[in-house]
Design a protein around this motif. Structure first.
Motif, mmCIF file in Angstrom:
data_model
loop_
_atom_site.group_PDB
_atom_site.id
_atom_site.type_symbol
_atom_site.label_atom_id
_atom_site.label_comp_id
_atom_site.label_asym_id
_atom_site.label_seq_id
_atom_site.Cartn_x
_atom_site.Cartn_y
_atom_site.Cartn_z
ATOM 1 N N ARG A 13 0.835 -1.203 0.000
ATOM 2 C CA ARG A 13 0.000 0.000 0.000
ATOM 3 C C ARG A 13 0.871 1.256 0.000
ATOM 4 N NH1 ARG A 13 -2.559 -2.772 4.135
ATOM 5 N NH2 ARG A 13 -2.019 -1.131 5.610
ATOM 6 N N ARG A 14 1.921 1.240 0.774
ATOM 7 C CA ARG A 14 2.804 2.417 0.857
ATOM 8 C C ARG A 14 3.477 2.700 -0.482
ATOM 9 N NH1 ARG A 14 8.485 2.902 3.751
ATOM 10 N NH2 ARG A 14 8.874 5.062 3.217
ATOM 11 N N VAL A 15 3.986 1.661 -1.131
ATOM 12 C CA VAL A 15 4.669 1.831 -2.417
ATOM 13 C C VAL A 15 3.706 2.416 -3.453
ATOM 14 C CG1 VAL A 15 5.688 0.553 -4.358
ATOM 15 C CG2 VAL A 15 6.435 0.073 -2.012
ATOM 16 N N ARG A 17 0.896 4.050 -2.872
ATOM 17 C CA ARG A 17 0.518 5.406 -2.452
ATOM 18 C C ARG A 17 1.568 6.403 -2.921
ATOM 19 N NH1 ARG A 17 -2.633 8.202 0.777
ATOM 20 N NH2 ARG A 17 -3.552 6.450 1.869
ATOM 21 N N ASP A 18 2.843 6.074 -2.725
ATOM 22 C CA ASP A 18 3.913 6.977 -3.149
ATOM 23 C C ASP A 18 3.862 7.218 -4.657
ATOM 24 O OD1 ASP A 18 4.751 7.143 -0.514
ATOM 25 O OD2 ASP A 18 6.494 5.830 -0.785
ATOM 26 N N MET A 19 3.612 6.174 -5.432
ATOM 27 C CA MET A 19 3.511 6.319 -6.890
ATOM 28 C C MET A 19 2.347 7.225 -7.275
ATOM 29 S SD MET A 19 4.068 2.459 -8.251
ATOM 30 C CE MET A 19 5.486 1.487 -7.750
ATOM 31 N N THR A 21 0.792 9.443 -5.453
ATOM 32 C CA THR A 21 0.982 10.811 -4.963
ATOM 33 C C THR A 21 1.759 11.637 -5.979
ATOM 34 O OG1 THR A 21 0.863 10.097 -2.663
ATOM 35 C CG2 THR A 21 1.959 12.194 -3.081
ATOM 36 N N VAL A 22 2.759 11.015 -6.600
ATOM 37 C CA VAL A 22 3.545 11.691 -7.630
ATOM 38 C C VAL A 22 2.627 12.188 -8.750
ATOM 39 C CG1 VAL A 22 5.251 11.275 -9.466
ATOM 40 C CG2 VAL A 22 5.687 10.469 -7.151
ATOM 41 N N GLU A 29 -7.203 3.536 1.535
ATOM 42 C CA GLU A 29 -6.721 2.178 1.742
ATOM 43 C C GLU A 29 -7.729 1.355 2.526
ATOM 44 O OE1 GLU A 29 -2.904 2.289 3.718
ATOM 45 O OE2 GLU A 29 -2.257 3.993 2.503
ATOM 46 N N MET A 108 5.828 1.450 -11.512
ATOM 47 C CA MET A 108 5.097 2.684 -11.761
ATOM 48 C C MET A 108 4.593 2.746 -13.198
ATOM 49 S SD MET A 108 6.240 6.673 -11.246
ATOM 50 C CE MET A 108 6.320 6.619 -9.471
#
Length: 128
Positions: A13-15, A17-19, A21-22, A29, A108
């Motif tokens: 989920r974190r990975v 989310r970071d993608m 967000t960019v 979630e 990504m």
């Protein structure tokens, strides 16, 4: 763009989310399918990312329940995100109502390509 990621693994989920967000997307979630389906009841999503293997209800069952809804939420685009590499898994996901399937670990470019294909097919993003 509002995206729901239904995934039991916090790191995955974190990975993702970071993608997202960019790209300026908002991501909610859910750690299991039941919670994800409740969240779909409560909010509008442009896309749902759905893991297949989770405790309790699996992702395919959740997709079938989503597609069986009597309202417009039944047509929200679903991208399956899975580590399952069985040869027939992609076809099985599509047969159950998924729009796209991407494999873990999520890259990504693969994620954005899948989202782009959904938008090209007419999935209209919700503007915030």
């Amino acid at each position: 763009m509002n995206i729901l990621f239904v995934e039991d693994d916090a790191m995955n989920r974190r990975v993702v989310r970071d993608m997202l967000t960019v790209a300026g997307a908002n991501m909610d979630e859910a750690t299991d399918a039941e919670t994800g389906l409740r969240m779909i009841d409560e909010r509008e999503y442009d896309i749902v990312l759905m893991d297949l293997r989770m405790p309790g209800m699996d992702g395919l069952t959740a997709i079938r329940l989503l597609r069986a809804r009597p309202d417009s939420k039944a047509s929200v685009p679903v991208i399956v995100v899975t580590a399952d590499t069985a040869l027939d898994i992609c076809q099985s996901c599509v047969d159950q109502g998924a729009d796209e399937v991407i494999l873990k670990p999520v890259a990504m470019n693969k994620l954005f390509d899948a989202i782009g294909r959904l938008i090209a097919r007419g999935a209209q993003p919700i503007l915030n």
